[in-house]
Design a protein around this motif. Structure first.
Motif, PDB file in Angstrom:
ATOM      1  N   GLY A  46       0.789  -1.218   0.000  1.00 58.16           N
ATOM      2  CA  GLY A  46       0.000   0.000   0.000  1.00 58.16           C
ATOM      3  C   GLY A  46       0.824   1.272   0.000  1.00 58.16           C
ATOM      4  N   GLN A  47       2.110   1.174   0.262  1.00 60.14           N
ATOM      5  CA  GLN A  47       2.959   2.366   0.222  1.00 60.14           C
ATOM      6  C   GLN A  47       3.110   2.803  -1.223  1.00 60.14           C
ATOM      7  OE1 GLN A  47       6.759   2.011   2.220  1.00 60.14           O
ATOM      8  NE2 GLN A  47       7.610   3.732   1.082  1.00 60.14           N
ATOM      9  N   THR A  48       2.936   4.072  -1.489  1.00 57.98           N
ATOM     10  CA  THR A  48       2.941   4.539  -2.873  1.00 57.98           C
ATOM     11  C   THR A  48       4.158   5.360  -3.259  1.00 57.98           C
ATOM     12  OG1 THR A  48       1.637   6.465  -2.219  1.00 57.98           O
ATOM     13  CG2 THR A  48       0.428   4.534  -3.021  1.00 57.98           C
ATOM     14  N   ASN A  49       4.891   5.881  -2.305  1.00 55.61           N
ATOM     15  CA  ASN A  49       6.049   6.692  -2.689  1.00 55.61           C
ATOM     16  C   ASN A  49       7.349   6.116  -2.148  1.00 55.61           C
ATOM     17  OD1 ASN A  49       5.201   7.336  -0.115  1.00 55.61           O
ATOM     18  ND2 ASN A  49       5.937   9.428  -0.203  1.00 55.61           N
ATOM     19  N   ALA A  50       8.299   5.996  -3.034  1.00 52.20           N
ATOM     20  CA  ALA A  50       9.652   5.532  -2.713  1.00 52.20           C
ATOM     21  C   ALA A  50      10.510   5.819  -3.935  1.00 52.20           C
ATOM     22  CB  ALA A  50       9.660   4.046  -2.385  1.00 52.20           C
ATOM     23  N   THR A  51      11.790   5.684  -3.797  1.00 49.88           N
ATOM     24  CA  THR A  51      12.669   5.890  -4.937  1.00 49.88           C
ATOM     25  C   THR A  51      12.765   4.607  -5.756  1.00 49.88           C
ATOM     26  OG1 THR A  51      14.902   6.493  -5.635  1.00 49.88           O
ATOM     27  CG2 THR A  51      14.718   5.351  -3.557  1.00 49.88           C
ATOM     28  N   ASP A  52      13.008   4.746  -7.028  1.00 54.80           N
ATOM     29  CA  ASP A  52      13.158   3.551  -7.875  1.00 54.80           C
ATOM     30  C   ASP A  52      14.569   2.976  -7.779  1.00 54.80           C
ATOM     31  OD1 ASP A  52      14.533   5.518  -9.231  1.00 54.80           O
ATOM     32  OD2 ASP A  52      13.587   5.145 -11.155  1.00 54.80           O
ATOM     33  N   GLN A  53      15.410   3.560  -6.940  1.00 56.80           N
ATOM     34  CA  GLN A  53      16.790   3.093  -6.806  1.00 56.80           C
ATOM     35  C   GLN A  53      16.983   2.170  -5.610  1.00 56.80           C
ATOM     36  OE1 GLN A  53      19.864   5.659  -7.732  1.00 56.80           O
ATOM     37  NE2 GLN A  53      18.736   6.512  -9.433  1.00 56.80           N
ATOM     38  N   ALA A  54      15.958   2.010  -4.784  1.00 48.77           N
ATOM     39  CA  ALA A  54      16.064   1.169  -3.594  1.00 48.77           C
ATOM     40  C   ALA A  54      15.078   0.005  -3.722  1.00 48.77           C
ATOM     41  CB  ALA A  54      15.752   1.985  -2.346  1.00 48.77           C
ATOM     42  N   PRO A  55      15.537  -1.222  -3.514  1.00 45.89           N
ATOM     43  CA  PRO A  55      14.637  -2.372  -3.681  1.00 45.89           C
ATOM     44  C   PRO A  55      13.544  -2.393  -2.617  1.00 45.89           C
ATOM     45  CG  PRO A  55      16.705  -3.087  -2.726  1.00 45.89           C
ATOM     46  CD  PRO A  55      16.878  -1.637  -3.083  1.00 45.89           C
ATOM     47  N   PRO A  56      12.350  -2.816  -2.999  1.00 43.55           N
ATOM     48  CA  PRO A  56      11.282  -2.981  -2.010  1.00 43.55           C
ATOM     49  C   PRO A  56      11.673  -4.049  -0.981  1.00 43.55           C
ATOM     50  CG  PRO A  56      10.429  -3.162  -4.256  1.00 43.55           C
ATOM     51  CD  PRO A  56      11.917  -3.145  -4.350  1.00 43.55           C
TER      52      PRO A  56
END
Length: 103
Positions: A46-56
């Motif tokens: 459900g989290q929608t914001n993060a950087t695309d450079q860090a793996p979930p």
């Protein structure tokens, strides 16, 4: 922090005999993840914001070699885009337990 000091700290964290302590706490680990990691990593559904450079975190959880020692190494020897995070051994264990719970 010098590389030698970082390696010394890593060796102490990884090879120190475990203290008799309570089991890892995934709920506390989730709190740590939300506070320290959620600005870059997706730490929960459900989290929608993060950087695309860090793996979930769910990706890390599915990694066959992921464990507390791997997490400690990643935190002590961060890559250039990762900020310095100072967690104690119990907090690292709790965070690792939370990440493993996302499998």
């Amino acid at each position: 922090m010098s590389k030698a000091l970082s390696l010394l700290i890593l060796a102490v964290v990884v090879f120190a005999p475990p203290k008799p302590a309570a089991a890892a706490d995934a709920i506390h680990g989730k709190d740590i993840a939300t506070r320290w990691c959620a600005s870059c990593h997706i730490v929960e559904k459900g989290q929608t914001n993060a950087t695309d450079q860090a793996p979930p975190f769910s990706y890390l959880a599915r990694s066959p070699d992921f464990d507390q020692n791997k997490l400690a190494f990643l935190l002590l020897m961060p890559h250039p885009n990762m900020p310095q995070v100072s967690l104690n051994r119990a907090e690292i264990s709790d965070l690792a337990d939370y990440i493993r719970s996302l499998k």
